[in-house]
Write an enzyme that holds these catalytic residues in place. Structure first.
Site, short mmCIF file in Angstrom:
data_model
loop_
_atom_site.label_atom_id
_atom_site.label_comp_id
_atom_site.label_asym_id
_atom_site.label_seq_id
_atom_site.Cartn_x
_atom_site.Cartn_y
_atom_site.Cartn_z
N ASP A 1 0.82 -1.21 0.00
CA ASP A 1 0.00 0.00 0.00
C ASP A 1 0.86 1.27 0.00
O ASP A 1 0.52 2.27 -0.63
CB ASP A 1 -0.88 -0.03 1.26
N GLY B 1 -7.19 10.26 7.03
CA GLY B 1 -5.78 9.92 7.22
C GLY B 1 -4.87 10.36 6.10
O GLY B 1 -5.31 10.58 4.97
N ASN C 1 1.26 8.22 4.91
CA ASN C 1 2.57 7.72 5.35
C ASN C 1 2.48 6.57 6.36
O ASN C 1 3.30 5.66 6.34
CB ASN C 1 3.43 8.86 5.88
N GLU D 1 -3.76 16.90 13.17
CA GLU D 1 -2.36 16.44 13.22
C GLU D 1 -1.74 16.82 11.89
O GLU D 1 -1.93 16.14 10.88
CB GLU D 1 -2.31 14.92 13.41
N CYS E 1 5.79 13.22 9.58
CA CYS E 1 5.42 14.59 9.93
C CYS E 1 6.34 15.22 10.97
O CYS E 1 6.62 16.41 10.94
CB CYS E 1 3.99 14.61 10.44
N GLU F 1 -3.21 13.13 20.21
CA GLU F 1 -3.52 11.72 20.03
C GLU F 1 -2.71 10.93 21.06
O GLU F 1 -1.78 11.44 21.67
CB GLU F 1 -3.17 11.27 18.60
P1 NDP Z 1 -3.04 15.89 2.62
O1 NDP Z 1 -3.25 17.07 3.47
O2 NDP Z 1 -2.87 16.06 1.17
O3 NDP Z 1 -4.25 14.87 2.82
C1 NDP Z 1 -4.63 14.38 4.08
C2 NDP Z 1 -6.00 13.71 3.96
O4 NDP Z 1 -7.01 14.71 3.80
C3 NDP Z 1 -6.12 12.77 2.78
O5 NDP Z 1 -6.94 11.66 3.13
C4 NDP Z 1 -6.81 13.66 1.76
O6 NDP Z 1 -7.47 12.92 0.75
C5 NDP Z 1 -7.78 14.41 2.65
N1 NDP Z 1 -8.28 15.67 2.10
C6 NDP Z 1 -7.72 16.48 1.17
N2 NDP Z 1 -8.50 17.59 0.99
C7 NDP Z 1 -9.55 17.47 1.82
C8 NDP Z 1 -10.70 18.29 2.12
N3 NDP Z 1 -10.90 19.46 1.51
N4 NDP Z 1 -11.58 17.86 3.04
C9 NDP Z 1 -11.39 16.69 3.68
N5 NDP Z 1 -10.34 15.86 3.44
C10 NDP Z 1 -9.43 16.25 2.53
O7 NDP Z 1 -1.81 15.15 3.28
P2 NDP Z 1 -0.96 13.92 2.71
O8 NDP Z 1 -1.83 12.72 2.60
O9 NDP Z 1 -0.20 14.41 1.53
O10 NDP Z 1 0.04 13.65 3.94
C11 NDP Z 1 1.18 14.39 4.12
C12 NDP Z 1 0.96 15.47 5.16
O11 NDP Z 1 0.44 14.91 6.36
C13 NDP Z 1 2.25 16.16 5.56
O12 NDP Z 1 2.06 17.54 5.67
C14 NDP Z 1 2.52 15.58 6.93
O13 NDP Z 1 3.33 16.38 7.72
C15 NDP Z 1 1.17 15.38 7.48
N6 NDP Z 1 1.19 14.37 8.52
C16 NDP Z 1 0.99 14.76 9.83
C17 NDP Z 1 1.07 13.85 10.85
C18 NDP Z 1 0.83 14.25 12.27
O14 NDP Z 1 0.49 13.39 13.07
N7 NDP Z 1 0.98 15.49 12.66
C19 NDP Z 1 1.41 12.45 10.58
C20 NDP Z 1 1.54 12.15 9.19
C21 NDP Z 1 1.45 13.09 8.20
P3 NDP Z 1 -6.65 12.51 -0.57
O15 NDP Z 1 -5.28 12.11 -0.19
O16 NDP Z 1 -7.44 11.38 -1.07
O17 NDP Z 1 -6.66 13.75 -1.42
#
Ligand code: NDP
Length: 481
Positions: A94, A150, A153, A250, A284, A455
């Site tokens: 995945d 979610g 990563n 987060e 992150c 969390e």
């Molecule tokens: P994104 O912000 O692109 O996406 C996060 C999730 O939100 C995905 O499931 C995405 O769907 C969804 N999403 C996007 N737009 C919307 C919206 N308008 N409304 C509701 N949901 C939405 O993050 P990434 O997946 O690219 O992950 C990387 C980021 O996550 C980095 O900035 C990282 O630092 C952060 N992160 C933070 C952590 C923490 O615990 N603080 C841990 C891990 C990562 P889809 O992907 O299908 O577009």
């Protein structure tokens, strides 16, 4: 050999696999680019159906004795641990992360979280408040339907970290994984049913951002917990505000790791490796701004460059591999652009570089300045930016000069300095003489733009519950007329 990880159906609603009726969602193995499953997004009606199922399941789930809810989470943890090898294989397909990581970090962390909240279940109580003859008490009550969204990563760990505290408190959940990594949450939904969880308590919908947006604004949803980037966090927080929904955010970071000249150099180098290159840097809380005290700067960089030579990049399913591909070609391109920007700005490339295909090697920049984009922007890839400093006050000031505030680390043998520096750092999670350890016992979360809420640990319960105050009159009622 072609790989397949096709699930029974794309969604999981009310205890059943359900096929999505929306657009196709091909799932690619990051290592080879091959399609290992084809899922379909949920339509808005299917998102609504998942929320309706979650709302309907809520009252009976919340009425169970907490210890019974805990027992189900505990059974789910045991199933996960018994099947860890198979689940790690799926997580590797995945995400593309090496199996040497997914076997020890991903589902095991999810299982630990379920075990923790299973144990906490029976301790969840309110407060009794004496008021002279009268008294009051508080009831800690669930919020209702929680939406979990979610990032890609740590997809299965994120699903467990959100589900465990929510469900143990008597909430129900609709979870939307990242479109990049939709498979782990579906497995979790199956495992919960196998563990005895009633249908509708944990549901999964799939889709891109618009599906997440439909979920966040669904009238049944009382709380939104997002793991994602700051721009997404802003959008989701704003959408949640419309219905006065609770949020946990987060989000991203650009965390500092400060190494003083009295630190154990070998340990500090080890921490810098873990803080930047594990999961190919897609973490992150990574300490991507490494502040080195002047006197040790060159020794540290030389030793780091030497240690990095031992990295084993390659097939993620080979247990010897320690560095996997980047999640997608688009993400790899973003990281490459960040590396090129660092070179163009005049930073010194100590090791690594743009790599090839899906792989970007551990990359270290030195002689950077605080205003270069490699020192200010979250890259979310294996790119470390080293900065040098003279004294403690300067290090703390520069470490805090960012909008992010997720994490921070300090390496020193000086006990009082370690605690003084940590007290001055604007970060939700700090490490002294180690980095990136996130045991479930310890709260995890950010300050400033890196997020809201916590969390893990008992603190997470506060973010999945609300207090009801009950005043109990023990005497007559005195009215003015
Ligand atoms: P994104 O912000 O692109 O996406 C996060 C999730 O939100 C995905 O499931 C995405 O769907 C969804 N999403 C996007 N737009 C919307 C919206 N308008 N409304 C509701 N949901 C939405 O993050 P990434 O997946 O690219 O992950 C990387 C980021 O996550 C980095 O900035 C990282 O630092 C952060 N992160 C933070 C952590 C923490 O615990 N603080 C841990 C891990 C990562 P889809 O992907 O299908 O577009």
């Amino acid at each position: 050999m072609s790989l397949s990880a096709q699930p029974p159906a794309s969604l999981f609603i009310d205890g059943q696999p359900v096929e999505g009726q929306g657009a196709a969602l091909p799932v690619r193995y990051a290592y080879t680019g091959e399609v290992i499953a084809t899922l379909h997004e949920a339509t808005t009606d299917q998102v609504a159906a998942a929320c309706t199922a979650a709302r309907a399941a809520g009252p009976a789930w919340a009425a169970l004795a907490p210890v019974e809810r805990g027992r189900i989470l505990g059974r789910a943890a045991a199933i996960i641990l018994a099947r860890n090898d198979e689940l790690a294989w799926l997580e590797t397909l995945d995400t593309g992360k090496p199996i040497s990581e997914t076997r020890v970090a991903d589902w095991p962390s999810g299982a630990a979280c379920l075990e923790y909240f299973a144990g906490l279940a029976a301790t969840l109580t309110g407060q009794m408040i004496p008021l002279g003859a009268d008294w009051a008490y508080t009831r800690r009550e669930p919020l209702g339907v929680c939406a979990g969204i979610g990032a890609w990563n740590y997809p299965s760990q994120i699903a467990c970290w959100k589900a465990a505290p929510a469900l143990v408190m008597g909430n129900t959940m609709v979870f939307k994984p990242s479109e990049e990594t939709p498979l782990g949450a579906l497995k979790l939904a199956e495992i919960f049913i196998e563990a005895g969880m009633p249908p509708g308590v944990f549901n999964v919908v799939q889709g891109r951002g618009e599906v997440g947006a439909a979920l966040v604004t669904n009238p049944d949803v009382a709380k939104v917990s997002l793991t994602g980037s700051v721009p997404t966090g802003r959008r989701v927080y704003a959408a949640a505000a419309d219905g006065m929904r609770h949020v946990t955010m987060e989000l991203g970071g650009k965390s500092p790791l400060i190494v003083f000249d009295d630190a154990d150099l070998e340990d500090a180098v080890s921490a810098a490796i873990l803080a930047n290159f594990y999961s190919s840097g897609q973490i992150c809380s990574n300490g991507t701004r490494v502040f080195l005290q002047e006197g040790i700067k060159e020794d540290f960089l030389a030793r780091l460059a030497e240690r990095v030579q031992a990295v084993h990049m390659g097939d993620p399913l080979d247990p010897a591999t320690t560095h996997g591909p980047i999640i997608s070609p688009a993400q790899a391109e973003k990281i490459r652009a960040a590396i090129r920007a660092g070179q163009a700005a005049g930073a010194r490339l100590v090791c690594g570089g743009v790599g090839e295909g899906a792989f970007i090697p551990p990359t270290v920049f030195a002689d950077a300045t605080d205003d270069m984009s490699i020192a200010t922007d979250e890259i979310f890839g294996p790119v470390l930016t080293a900065l040098s400093f003279v004294d403690e006050a300067e290090a703390v000031l520069r470490a805090n000069a960012t909008g992010f505030g997720l994490a921070a680390g300090v390496f020193t043998q000086d006990l009082t300095r370690a605690h003084r520096v940590v007290a001055g750092l604007e970060a939700g999670t700090c490490w002294i003489n180690t980095y990136n350890l996130t045991p479930v016992e310890m709260p995890f979360g950010g300050v400033k733009m890196s997020g809201l809420g916590r969390e893990n640990s008992a603190a997470a319960i506060e973010h999945y519950s609300q207090l009801k105050s009950v005043y109990v009159g023990m005497g007559g009622v005195d009215a003015p007329y």
